[in-house]
Design an enzyme around this catalytic site. Structure first.
Site, mmCIF file in Angstrom:
data_model
loop_
_atom_site.group_PDB
_atom_site.id
_atom_site.type_symbol
_atom_site.label_atom_id
_atom_site.label_comp_id
_atom_site.label_asym_id
_atom_site.label_seq_id
_atom_site.Cartn_x
_atom_site.Cartn_y
_atom_site.Cartn_z
ATOM 1 N N HIS C 131 2.208 -5.146 -8.112
ATOM 2 C CA HIS C 131 1.428 -5.349 -9.334
ATOM 3 C C HIS C 131 0.308 -6.352 -9.066
ATOM 4 O O HIS C 131 0.290 -7.014 -8.024
ATOM 5 C CB HIS C 131 2.324 -5.862 -10.460
ATOM 6 C CG HIS C 131 3.164 -4.796 -11.098
ATOM 7 N ND1 HIS C 131 4.394 -4.440 -10.608
ATOM 8 C CD2 HIS C 131 2.929 -3.981 -12.167
ATOM 9 C CE1 HIS C 131 4.891 -3.464 -11.360
ATOM 10 N NE2 HIS C 131 4.023 -3.159 -12.307
ATOM 11 N N LYS C 135 0.650 -11.041 -12.630
ATOM 12 C CA LYS C 135 2.022 -10.795 -13.088
ATOM 13 C C LYS C 135 2.924 -11.842 -12.452
ATOM 14 O O LYS C 135 3.088 -11.871 -11.229
ATOM 15 C CB LYS C 135 2.463 -9.382 -12.690
ATOM 16 C CG LYS C 135 3.805 -8.988 -13.280
ATOM 17 C CD LYS C 135 4.088 -7.503 -13.026
ATOM 18 C CE LYS C 135 5.449 -7.098 -13.541
ATOM 19 N NZ LYS C 135 5.531 -7.110 -15.002
#
Lengths: 220, 220, 220, 220
Positions: C131, C135
């Protein structure tokens, strides 16, 4: 930290133009000139103009940068031969950066591919590109740029069309016992605005000359 | 733990035959019959015969299994139509497993591809296969097996040839906003011997019938 | 072609809410009720309400659907245990779909992972998720959903953080001689709106009951 | 075409030694000296000795090359500090190539990684390595070599263990909008023998000096 740049954007309402304005703002550069379908507005003379519009605006942009002696970054795609010749001509007077792909990662991929090919001249080569289903042309312009590195040999290019993939490119080298590959995945249009930012920071220090985005990244 | 199987191998000196002998030995099964260019030798009647040789040995193998009523696993590739018909014929009397690919992972890939296609009927599909530079035919037989799943649509298959890659296969499904892909990478020939082992354990419990390797893995 | 659905959106000004409105419009469904920070407006009674907002709006949404007997799709994340219990309670009266991930591809990945694990119980398993750098939590919620499939074994999860990657997930199965992997790459938020569309088309035909997005895709 | 090399192998019966003999034979080089557990045999004085054995044979090998003034390629792993110091010492008199990894592709990967890092200093970095389930140490020695390139920053390394994967390594660079990655997949041990061949062709032209395999590939 780089110095503040007062810049102008031709086509500032377009998708790329909008990203350019965002990225330049985050880096504290100042938009002092803009031009689009709704007209022109200028607060101050810009120290660089970025054209993210279409080939038919080219004439107007050239006039503006020549008359005011302003460095130019050209991100318009699909230029004619005459337009490219004109760029070369004006670049004796003002500095110009021109490229069809301002992704920094793609520039690195091209460079790494060249080095790998020099060091592994006998290895098999495969190029792959994946784009969204709406892209009609095969292979992609970037895949052709990669292909051009291997002047001496015929290279197979596989083109995949899947969903709305922004653009993946892979070059693979295969030897007996190993495979080396270099892969680039675009995740958003922002990357092109970042490349234009690097080009702006590069060009404001130049007197004149026609530069590619490769020159910006790897030095001229 | 499965029961000890007394088995025979036709073509036990070949590359696949050798792997079969190794894998069966590790699982404590006993080689009681072997046949190759150097002749035939038998210690006991085997409860299954595995043929890993060539199509021209087919007749001899069929004769052996029919006369002695022995279950057969056929791993020979390039069988003729007549030979495949013959197999169907003898399978009314003895159980037979026949496949051109005993990789368990490929079977799972085929199954998963089928399910994904049912659930994502409108998504774009792309098949890719990569093999060693010596593989002349494009696309690979396994890629064709994958292609056959999509009866209703034309599917693009990309074939890459790199170094001495044993065999990679990828099926990708592209929707607007996402890509799902299923990939199989062969890392050694051992995998096929493992599939033949599963087939042997499956077939010794059967009375008769012609089974594919899919039947072995997913039940008939 | 499905019938026109008159629908409502709670949180229609948010990023997901906006995508929902776009996708439903393309499919000729009609927005008849909306609610967001700027207030509520209703033209007609909707045949389904989609909540894409935040947990603290939950109470108001529940009140609306109960009082008017309207099917509910809940796309809010981070619900409390009490809120989940409440959903179960109201689902005896109205139909409810609730999920933390409305990507169709992820649902297929979960299903395929389950099947592969059943067929390859002894193979090694590795989960990977990549990601964007912003994140903070590791591993991702979706990686945990994948992990939960392997109740019986400890599975390693690798978390990578790179640039602004929307979200990649890979589950790999490793046997001696082969590796099988299932990969999902999110290329835009639109995918979640498409999943909510499928849920709406599913739920308008139900009387009551609590459904997961897995039920929507694979049937209940 | 390179000139014929008369060479010797210490540990010629081992897995790597055997590959070396095969690859050198294919390139028409001549094996004139060999040493293994079953003794030593010499037809002629070799112009290079390759040691593919174990650290405890090191003393005997050093004695042989020093007394006969023969260039040395050392492919033994797990050398002690004293042994490495000894190599440096004798390299003032004879040329020596020493490396723990003779894969050409890995050398290129290291080089490309260095260039990419210089050009993309602010991008996120992730290293991944996948090896067979029997490999106990994490991360792999090669992953550590990659990690050492990023002296200035902490880099995350993900280690996956799957089936009998010979060895995959990936370095990824993530910017906002794009990901660039360099991947190496080993498909057989042969690759190391090819690297040793390149080292032999390199070293027979040297007078003395201690060289790494990087020197062989990229020049000293």
């Amino acid at each position: 930290m780089s110095e503040k740049i007062k810049y102008g954007v031709v086509g500032y309402k377009g998708r790329l133009g909008g990203e350019v304005v965002n990225v330049f703002l985050e880096n504290n550069h100042e938009l002092v000139y803009k031009f689009d379908v709704d007209g022109e507005s200028q607060r101050e003379k810009p120290s660089v103009i970025i054209d993210c519009s279409l080939p038919d605006v080219f004439g107007k942009t050239i006039k503006t940068v020549i008359e005011n002696n302003i460095p130019l970054i050209l991100a318009t795609t699909g230029l004619s031969k005459e337009q490219l010749t004109k760029l070369k001509e004006i670049s004796t007077v003002i500095p110009v950066v021109q490229s069809y792909n301002y992704s920094i990662g793609i520039q690195i991929l091209l460079k790494l591919t060249q080095i790998a090919h020099e060091k592994l001249p006998d290895w098999d080569i495969e190029i792959e590109e994946t784009h969204h289903r709406f892209k009609k042309d095969k292979p992609s312009g970037t895949a052709k740029m990669i292909e051009n590195i291997f002047k001496d040999k015929q290279v197979n290019v596989s083109s995949l069309r899947l969903g709305n993939v922004p653009g993946d490119h892979i070059v693979s080298f295969g030897g007996l016992g190993e495979v080396l590959s270099i892969k680039h995945v675009a995740t958003s249009r922002r990357t092109f605005a970042e490349g234009i930012l690097k080009s702006a920071e590069f060009i404001v220090k130049k007197k004149n000359g026609l530069f590619s985005f490769t020159d910006v990244i790897f030095g001229d």
